[in-house]
Design a protein around this motif. Structure first.
Motif, PDB file in Angstrom:
ATOM      1  N   SER A  34     -24.735 -16.726 -13.668  1.00  0.00           N
ATOM      2  CA  SER A  34     -23.726 -17.726 -14.003  1.00  0.00           C
ATOM      3  C   SER A  34     -24.274 -19.146 -13.852  1.00  0.00           C
ATOM      4  O   SER A  34     -25.063 -19.419 -12.952  1.00  0.00           O
ATOM      5  CB  SER A  34     -22.528 -17.543 -13.075  1.00  0.00           C
TER       6      SER A  34
ATOM      7  N   TYR B 298     -16.430 -12.149 -15.082  1.00  0.00           N
ATOM      8  CA  TYR B 298     -17.427 -11.777 -14.070  1.00  0.00           C
ATOM      9  C   TYR B 298     -17.185 -12.703 -12.892  1.00  0.00           C
ATOM     10  O   TYR B 298     -16.910 -13.897 -13.091  1.00  0.00           O
ATOM     11  CB  TYR B 298     -18.851 -11.952 -14.606  1.00  0.00           C
ATOM     12  N   SER B 299     -17.316 -12.175 -11.685  1.00  0.00           N
ATOM     13  CA  SER B 299     -16.891 -12.949 -10.515  1.00  0.00           C
ATOM     14  C   SER B 299     -17.601 -14.292 -10.448  1.00  0.00           C
ATOM     15  O   SER B 299     -16.968 -15.320 -10.185  1.00  0.00           O
ATOM     16  CB  SER B 299     -17.095 -12.126  -9.236  1.00  0.00           C
TER      17      SER B 299
ATOM     18  N   ARG C 244     -14.588  -6.278 -17.795  1.00  0.00           N
ATOM     19  CA  ARG C 244     -15.559  -7.318 -18.112  1.00  0.00           C
ATOM     20  C   ARG C 244     -15.246  -7.966 -19.461  1.00  0.00           C
ATOM     21  O   ARG C 244     -14.659  -7.342 -20.346  1.00  0.00           O
ATOM     22  CB  ARG C 244     -16.960  -6.689 -18.159  1.00  0.00           C
TER      23      ARG C 244
ATOM     24  N   LYS D  78     -11.215 -10.278 -20.776  1.00  0.00           N
ATOM     25  CA  LYS D  78     -11.498  -9.002 -20.105  1.00  0.00           C
ATOM     26  C   LYS D  78     -11.192  -7.872 -21.066  1.00  0.00           C
ATOM     27  O   LYS D  78     -10.211  -7.142 -20.902  1.00  0.00           O
ATOM     28  CB  LYS D  78     -10.716  -8.865 -18.794  1.00  0.00           C
TER      29      LYS D  78
ATOM     30  N   HIS E 106     -25.033  -6.874 -19.149  1.00  0.00           N
ATOM     31  CA  HIS E 106     -26.013  -7.450 -18.220  1.00  0.00           C
ATOM     32  C   HIS E 106     -27.024  -6.401 -17.797  1.00  0.00           C
ATOM     33  O   HIS E 106     -27.539  -6.430 -16.686  1.00  0.00           O
ATOM     34  CB  HIS E 106     -25.306  -8.019 -16.988  1.00  0.00           C
TER      35      HIS E 106
END
Lengths: 321, 321
Positions: free
Chosen positions: A78, A104-105, A143, A131, A213
């Motif tokens: 990120s 994504y967190s 995600r 999402k 990812h």
């Protein structure tokens, strides 16, 4: 590690340098923020981004009719809040800024932190979280994947229609209620920054429910012909979608040749026809990738005339076709 | 074999079925010939094609401003003369037909046979043979590779300018005198019809001078960083090119992620700058591929204002960007 790179730690910088040489309409701020050279003078500005490795997302969509800025993190990492804040400041023309965040967190935390910082400085900033990946059961943990690119195009169109920040946010939220994706891979991606593959597959195996990812899928299964793979993915999507009129995206994962995306598209359309589903728009191509992963994802969205108009609207992105 | 296909013998048919679903402006004749639904009513018609596996070439360039027909053979297999003849007949509007042939013995034989057959039936047909691949020393044996797509675009533009068949043929022949390409791969392609890889490479090896039919290269070397690979390829190209003002194409081989093409493009431009070469146009993307091969080719062409105009001219091909 075999990758067409120079120093692995320069992947992002080298890629953005190259991208700027390919597209004379963009410029790079603070080495990681891609903006249009000619900023929009009015209308809600759209900022997206996240880790790199998903090309052409997100920088390739910084273009008339789509994004105003893409904040680019290192591969699968990120971007930091200060970069997102700088992007917001660079593109806000006074009509407000919408952040389009994949779920994504790290992205959610950093973009929302930037949103708060910008608001504290007086910017009108809203955010939406994509999402769409139904491979994850828990709705809150789903995600953001290829459907994000449809959000980019839709929001870009709504901004060009001079809708307000509140109106765009509401319309995008409503649209996302029926936006569902799922992906699969027959070969993993090789991550340039680590020199490692995301996962390993035997010659007769495939992954269903992969992330973008390099993550392995939710299910490891015996590999199948593409018609059966298409049916497998559609079965998952039809646990969620209820409409018989759909917008459909067949998205390549980065290393899949265009010929195989055409073949997948044929079987998607055949399969949907047998389910008596009408497809009002078919998008096929590499929109949201995972480096050189071989595979594809399917995205479906309930038919909606405004979205159809948005998908047909002009953009000067070379990547949205 | 892991490929996103159904039955390997249906590769071509399935791919063209899918392509037609992606592009409502094309139709398929005799299962292998891609033409524009709305044929050109005047102007020289352009016919190209060859084996499949090079997508988006050639069918993806059947579009306003580029080709009128693409005759598609099975994977890496020349189409037969009767199909080429049918394509000529389908698109000849009375202003003549130019065949754009890549220099492979099967293609040359079959296209030239069709040319003779069409001429015998009264069609005015000329042909040009693209041989831009300098990996092959012997000029007569040089293969037609990515430079072919520049020929498509140039000839399409000249046709739209209402030049005659003779004029277009002469201009394209002149342009091709300074058109040079060379390619490399870090990973071979997997051929769907045989289930075999074109070649095998060790973890620390790369191929320089690969063909677009899965052939191994002329040189097998230790793999290098992309800046050194770029220099290696440019060294080969500068044995031929004499100009200090060039048009440059960085072409992905099908399985190369877009990020790595951007990185390659950066080092191409840096390298050319250090050679005091000015690049008047940079094209980057997947133009002429070899299935899922990972690698790229470089094409250079002496600067020429008409070619620059041609490359900038409008086309509705989604693949020429």
């Amino acid at each position: 590690m075999k990758k067409l790179v120079n120093q692995r730690e320069n992947f992002l910088g080298d890629m953005l340098d190259g991208l700027k040489l390919r597209d004379s309409n963009i410029e790079i701020l603070e080495e990681t923020i891609v903006v249009r050279k000619e900023r929009k003078k009015s209308g809600v500005a759209l900022v997206s981004g996240g880790g790199s490795g998903h090309e052409p997302a997100h920088a390739g969509y910084v273009a008339e009719g789509m994004l105003d800025a893409a904040v680019c993190g290192e591969v699968f990492t990120s971007p930091t809040p200060d970069k997102v804040l700088a992007a917001i400041k660079a593109v806000d023309n006074g009509d407000g800024v919408l952040l389009i965040i994949k779920n994504y967190s790290g992205d959610v935390m950093n973009f929302e932190m930037a949103q708060e910082m910008a608001q504290a400085e007086g910017h009108n900033v809203a955010s939406i979280i994509v999402k769409d990946d139904v491979a994850i059961d828990n709705e809150e943990q789903r995600r953001g994947v290829a459907g994000t690119v449809i959000v980019h195009k839709y929001a870009g169109y709504l901004s060009d229609q001079n809708l307000s920040l509140d109106q765009i946010t509401e319309k995008v939220e409503t649209m996302m209620e029926t936006l569902y994706s799922i992906g699969m891979a027959i070969e993993p991606c090789l991550v340039p920054t680590t020199g490692e593959y995301g996962f390993n597959l035997a010659e007769d195996e495939m992954e269903i429910g992969i992330g973008i990812h390099g993550e392995k899928g939710i299910y490891r299964e015996k590999s199948e012909t593409v018609d059966k793979i298409v049916n497998r993915l559609l079965e998952e999507l039809f646990k969620h979608t209820k409409s018989s009129r759909l917008i459909v995206m067949v998205n390549g994962m980065g290393g899949t040749p265009d010929s195989e995306l055409s073949i997948a598209a044929k079987y998607v359309m055949e399969n949907l026809s047998s389910r008596e589903v009408t497809v009002s728009k078919l998008l096929v191509g590499d929109y949201m990738t995972a480096l050189d992963m071989q595979g594809f994802s399917l995205t479906v969205l309930d038919e909606n005339q405004t979205v159809l108009d948005a998908l047909e609207a002009k953009t000067d992105s070379k990547y949205f076709k």
